[in-house]
Design an enzyme around this catalytic site. Sequence first.
Site, PDB file in Angstrom:
ATOM      1  N   GLU A  87       0.806  -1.205   0.000  1.00 25.61           N
ATOM      2  CA  GLU A  87       0.000   0.000   0.000  1.00 25.61           C
ATOM      3  C   GLU A  87       0.842   1.259   0.000  1.00 25.61           C
ATOM      4  O   GLU A  87       2.041   1.217   0.262  1.00 25.61           O
ATOM      5  CB  GLU A  87      -0.859   0.008   1.244  1.00 25.61           C
ATOM      6  CG  GLU A  87       0.025  -0.031   2.471  1.00 25.61           C
ATOM      7  CD  GLU A  87      -0.670   0.385   3.734  1.00 25.61           C
ATOM      8  OE1 GLU A  87      -1.893   0.253   3.794  1.00 25.61           O
ATOM      9  OE2 GLU A  87       0.011   0.849   4.636  1.00 25.61           O
ATOM     10  N   CYS A 333      -0.601   3.230   8.693  1.00 24.81           N
ATOM     11  CA  CYS A 333       0.346   2.279   8.140  1.00 24.81           C
ATOM     12  C   CYS A 333      -0.212   0.851   8.209  1.00 24.81           C
ATOM     13  O   CYS A 333      -0.584   0.370   9.266  1.00 24.81           O
ATOM     14  CB  CYS A 333       1.588   2.497   8.982  1.00 24.81           C
ATOM     15  SG  CYS A 333       2.753   1.280   9.311  1.00 24.81           S
TER      16      CYS A 333
HETATM   17  N1  SAH Z   1       8.750   0.862  10.266  1.00 23.97           N
HETATM   18  C1  SAH Z   1       8.976   2.252  10.236  1.00 23.97           C
HETATM   19  C2  SAH Z   1       8.238   2.973   9.130  1.00 23.97           C
HETATM   20  C3  SAH Z   1       6.840   2.550   8.862  1.00 23.97           C
HETATM   21  S1  SAH Z   1       5.663   2.918  10.087  1.00 23.97           S
HETATM   22  C4  SAH Z   1       8.685   2.866  11.579  1.00 23.97           C
HETATM   23  O1  SAH Z   1       8.140   2.190  12.430  1.00 23.97           O
HETATM   24  O2  SAH Z   1       9.040   4.024  11.774  1.00 23.97           O
HETATM   25  C5  SAH Z   1       5.384   4.640   9.833  1.00 23.97           C
HETATM   26  C6  SAH Z   1       4.864   5.366  11.056  1.00 23.97           C
HETATM   27  O3  SAH Z   1       3.493   5.002  11.317  1.00 23.97           O
HETATM   28  C7  SAH Z   1       5.644   5.038  12.308  1.00 23.97           C
HETATM   29  O4  SAH Z   1       5.939   6.188  13.055  1.00 23.97           O
HETATM   30  C8  SAH Z   1       4.679   4.141  13.035  1.00 23.97           C
HETATM   31  O5  SAH Z   1       4.971   4.079  14.382  1.00 23.97           O
HETATM   32  C9  SAH Z   1       3.347   4.777  12.698  1.00 23.97           C
HETATM   33  N2  SAH Z   1       2.171   3.942  12.952  1.00 23.97           N
HETATM   34  C10 SAH Z   1       2.040   2.628  12.784  1.00 23.97           C
HETATM   35  N3  SAH Z   1       0.802   2.221  13.132  1.00 23.97           N
HETATM   36  C11 SAH Z   1       0.136   3.318  13.542  1.00 23.97           C
HETATM   37  C12 SAH Z   1      -1.167   3.548  14.043  1.00 23.97           C
HETATM   38  N4  SAH Z   1      -2.036   2.570  14.179  1.00 23.97           N
HETATM   39  N5  SAH Z   1      -1.489   4.814  14.392  1.00 23.97           N
HETATM   40  C13 SAH Z   1      -0.613   5.828  14.246  1.00 23.97           C
HETATM   41  N6  SAH Z   1       0.628   5.676  13.765  1.00 23.97           N
HETATM   42  C14 SAH Z   1       1.016   4.426  13.436  1.00 23.97           C
HETATM   43 FE1  SF4 Z   2       7.022  -2.337  11.533  1.00 27.23          FE
HETATM   44 FE2  SF4 Z   2       6.579  -1.205  13.903  1.00 27.23          FE
HETATM   45 FE3  SF4 Z   2       7.022   0.333  11.731  1.00 27.23          FE
HETATM   46 FE4  SF4 Z   2       4.740  -1.069  11.977  1.00 27.23          FE
HETATM   47  S1  SF4 Z   2       5.441   0.627  13.281  1.00 27.23           S
HETATM   48  S2  SF4 Z   2       5.989  -0.908  10.179  1.00 27.23           S
HETATM   49  S3  SF4 Z   2       5.461  -2.964  13.016  1.00 27.23           S
HETATM   50  S4  SF4 Z   2       8.454  -1.098  12.724  1.00 27.23           S
END
Ligand code: SAH
Ligand code: SF4
Length: 350
Positions: A87, A333
């Site tokens: 996505e 995400c």
């Molecule tokens: N793996 C990397 C990049 C992808 S996630 C990371 O964790 O930084 C991108 C961002 O979305 C990250 O800051 C993550 O913590 C946030 N994220 C993931 N799930 C989320 C949710 N349910 N609500 C808000 N932010 C979320």
């Molecule tokens: Fe992976 Fe955590 Fe980033 Fe989600 S927030 S993509 S589980 S590292």
Amino acid sequence: MKKNLLDYSLEEMQNYKIASPSFRIKQIFEWLYKGYSFSEMKNLPADLKEQLNENYVDLPLSILEVKNAKDKSAKFLYKLIDGNIIEGMLMKYKYGYTLCVSTQIGCRMGCVFCASGKNGLIRNLTAGEILAQVIVVNRYLGGTLKERQITNIVLMGMGEPLDNYDNVTKFLKLINSDKSLNISQRNISLSTSGLTDKIKKLADDGFFVTLTISLHASDNITRSQIMPVNKAYNIEEILNATNYYFNKTGRRVIFEYTLIENKNCDNENAEKLVNLLKGRVCHVNLIPLNEIKENNLHSCSRKKAEEFLNVLLKNNISATIRRTIGAEIDGACGQLRANHINRKTEEKNN
Ligand code: SAH
Ligand code: SF4
């Protein structure tokens, strides 16, 4: 197995002599970066197109679905050649479009609030598969190679970019090249859950993208509860690595902090965050949690978020509450993919 041409730079395409005479390679390269398949490359002879088709993949993914939100953001679902689905999220700002790209199918970090990691890691994306997301959306928006619509990229979709270091850094080089889309590292943000050795390596290897750290807690006990990766790379090590990155690149580091009720958004948590970050050149992005079905976590109230913000601002820490983007189209995400897969499973079971 056919090779994916977008995994190659122009120089590599020339070295591997993917076509002859060599001016054809430049033509193929330009068509590909505009998002065109071999069959659409109008100025190539039919036998060359056939030969290319036999040996190479042109575009390793296609747009499967676009969901538009009222705030002009859009969520894209792409289908890869092996049938996997990833996505992306497109956001419109005054200066242009920002595309959020995925770097892996799934993720092995298992953060409790995130839908991307629910089924673990399926596989890494190649550099060309990351690049293709930008290319197909640029074409979708009517952009070309010279007049691209996408000005900024965030590596914040599905996956942990630093867990796929070689492909992600190759992607940064491919997209940065003046012969390709020429998107500067200054306009690219890389978000990581904090793999400290790779953060240092990124700086050592001469990259200077905006580094965004998913911090989400101000003490190690809480962070380990919601982000298991903290057991391997704790807050202190992450802060040391961000110092290293800042000293080498001069770039301000951004900390993401998702506000989760009963976990990390009380006044006490805000005070602890101040102690961690005081005196650093950084910015804190407070993010209202995007609630997902798979867990029972909730975002805190707007009032509480503002109180949290005020503690930071009072202590001279630059901070903002991020506007929720595309909330009604599941802007978090991993969410749309999870929903899409659930829908398919439900269809199968009925
Ligand atoms: N793996 C990397 C990049 C992808 S996630 C990371 O964790 O930084 C991108 C961002 O979305 C990250 O800051 C993550 O913590 C946030 N994220 C993931 N799930 C989320 C949710 N349910 N609500 C808000 N932010 C979320
Ligand atoms: Fe992976 Fe955590 Fe980033 Fe989600 S927030 S993509 S589980 S590292």
